[in-house]
Design a protein around this motif. Structure first.
Motif, PDB file in Angstrom:
ATOM      1  N   UNK A 122       0.824  -1.208   0.000  1.00 59.60           N
ATOM      2  CA  UNK A 122       0.000   0.000   0.000  1.00 59.60           C
ATOM      3  C   UNK A 122       0.854   1.253   0.000  1.00 59.60           C
ATOM      4  N   UNK A 123       0.165   2.392   0.097  1.00 60.63           N
ATOM      5  CA  UNK A 123       0.862   3.663   0.199  1.00 60.63           C
ATOM      6  C   UNK A 123       1.604   4.042  -1.063  1.00 60.63           C
ATOM      7  N   UNK A 124       2.618   4.875  -0.903  1.00 63.60           N
ATOM      8  CA  UNK A 124       3.405   5.355  -2.032  1.00 63.60           C
ATOM      9  C   UNK A 124       4.740   5.864  -1.500  1.00 63.60           C
ATOM     10  N   UNK A 125       5.629   6.218  -2.412  1.00 62.67           N
ATOM     11  CA  UNK A 125       6.919   6.764  -2.001  1.00 62.67           C
ATOM     12  C   UNK A 125       7.729   5.760  -1.207  1.00 62.67           C
ATOM     13  N   UNK A 126       8.201   6.184  -0.049  1.00 63.61           N
ATOM     14  CA  UNK A 126       9.056   5.359   0.805  1.00 63.61           C
ATOM     15  C   UNK A 126       8.262   4.490   1.785  1.00 63.61           C
ATOM     16  N   UNK A 127       6.942   4.457   1.666  1.00 65.20           N
ATOM     17  CA  UNK A 127       6.096   3.742   2.628  1.00 65.20           C
ATOM     18  C   UNK A 127       6.505   2.287   2.868  1.00 65.20           C
ATOM     19  N   UNK A 128       6.959   1.532   1.850  1.00 60.09           N
ATOM     20  CA  UNK A 128       7.314   0.127   2.098  1.00 60.09           C
ATOM     21  C   UNK A 128       8.560  -0.073   2.966  1.00 60.09           C
ATOM     22  N   UNK A 129       9.372   0.979   3.157  1.00 61.13           N
ATOM     23  CA  UNK A 129      10.592   0.800   3.962  1.00 61.13           C
ATOM     24  C   UNK A 129      10.599   1.651   5.226  1.00 61.13           C
ATOM     25  N   UNK A 130       9.501   2.365   5.504  1.00 63.88           N
ATOM     26  CA  UNK A 130       9.435   3.193   6.716  1.00 63.88           C
ATOM     27  C   UNK A 130       8.457   2.598   7.711  1.00 63.88           C
ATOM     28  N   UNK A 131       8.958   2.312   8.917  1.00 62.96           N
ATOM     29  CA  UNK A 131       8.111   1.796   9.997  1.00 62.96           C
ATOM     30  C   UNK A 131       8.081   2.832  11.110  1.00 62.96           C
ATOM     31  N   UNK A 132       6.904   3.371  11.417  1.00 63.87           N
ATOM     32  CA  UNK A 132       6.795   4.348  12.500  1.00 63.87           C
ATOM     33  C   UNK A 132       7.158   3.733  13.850  1.00 63.87           C
ATOM     34  N   UNK A 133       7.660   4.563  14.748  1.00 64.82           N
ATOM     35  CA  UNK A 133       7.933   4.132  16.123  1.00 64.82           C
ATOM     36  C   UNK A 133       6.677   3.519  16.732  1.00 64.82           C
ATOM     37  N   UNK A 134       6.850   2.520  17.557  1.00 67.05           N
ATOM     38  CA  UNK A 134       5.755   1.863  18.275  1.00 67.05           C
ATOM     39  C   UNK A 134       4.764   1.162  17.340  1.00 67.05           C
ATOM     40  N   UNK A 135       5.177   0.874  16.115  1.00 67.23           N
ATOM     41  CA  UNK A 135       4.320   0.154  15.181  1.00 67.23           C
ATOM     42  C   UNK A 135       5.013  -1.138  14.772  1.00 67.23           C
ATOM     43  N   UNK A 136       4.209  -2.126  14.458  1.00 61.27           N
ATOM     44  CA  UNK A 136       4.761  -3.384  13.942  1.00 61.27           C
ATOM     45  C   UNK A 136       4.677  -3.425  12.417  1.00 61.27           C
ATOM     46  N   UNK A 137       4.088  -2.387  11.822  1.00 63.94           N
ATOM     47  CA  UNK A 137       3.872  -2.359  10.375  1.00 63.94           C
ATOM     48  C   UNK A 137       4.569  -1.162   9.740  1.00 63.94           C
TER      49      UNK A 137
END
Length: 192
Positions: free
Chosen positions: A147-162
């Protein structure tokens, strides 16, 4: 219902923001106001680029608008790609090329901390306003999610498992840098 232009050609961004602003606002895209040219983005900061795009629309189309500029800032790379996030690997603006270059530069780097930062400039409705949103996180070693776009597939927010790319649009909107900035914009618009 108020009409306001979001100065972007990126339909992903329009959809994300529209989800956050409905039903009080009707978001007009650049296409909706018959703006088909590429907006200028020649400045060296996110703030200046957002203002440049918003001013262009207001001056040429006489429509109140907001424009954003967002960037991924990787601490170990002196905040690269930053303002150059969309064209990090070249003017072709390829998300795949940008991610490949970033992952290559981080190949032997243990410190993967990064943040997405978004600036929204609002003009045409009183004084010019700037709104900032930041989400801290880390760069993954490989892509995850579709999903998403840009760098979304390689960025994981803090405190997230996704990663952002593994989230639904609703999950991403609940915590994204753009959502934070848009939340500040919405709060401001609600007081006008």
């Amino acid at each position: 219902m108020r009409k306001i232009c979001f100065a972007t050609n990126n339909q992903h961004k329009v959809t994300e923001v529209w989800q956050l602003l409905k039903p009080d606002f009707l978001i007009l895209s650049l296409k909706d106001i018959q703006c088909f040219e590429e907006l200028p983005e020649t400045k060296d900061t996110l703030e200046a680029n957002a203002l440049q795009k918003a001013e262009y629309v207001l001056n040429n189309y006489k429509t109140p608008c907001f424009a954003d500029d967002s960037g991924l800032e990787v601490y170990a790379l002196n905040n690269e790609p930053g303002v150059y996030s969309a064209r990090y690997a070249g003017l072709q603006r390829s998300s795949d090329d940008n991610m490949n270059l970033l992952l290559e530069k981080l190949k032997n780097v243990k410190d993967r901390r990064a943040r997405f930062r978004s600036i929204i400039a609002l003009i045409g409705l009183g004084e010019t306003q700037l709104f900032e949103g930041i989400i801290e996180g880390e760069i993954m070693y490989e892509r995850k999610g579709t999903g998403g776009f840009g760098y979304d597939p390689i960025f994981k927010p803090l405190h997230s498992t996704k990663t952002f790319a593994e989230m639904t649009l609703e999950e991403k909107n609940a915590l994204s840098h753009r959502a934070i900035a848009v939340g500040k914009l919405v709060d401001y618009l609600g007081k006008l």
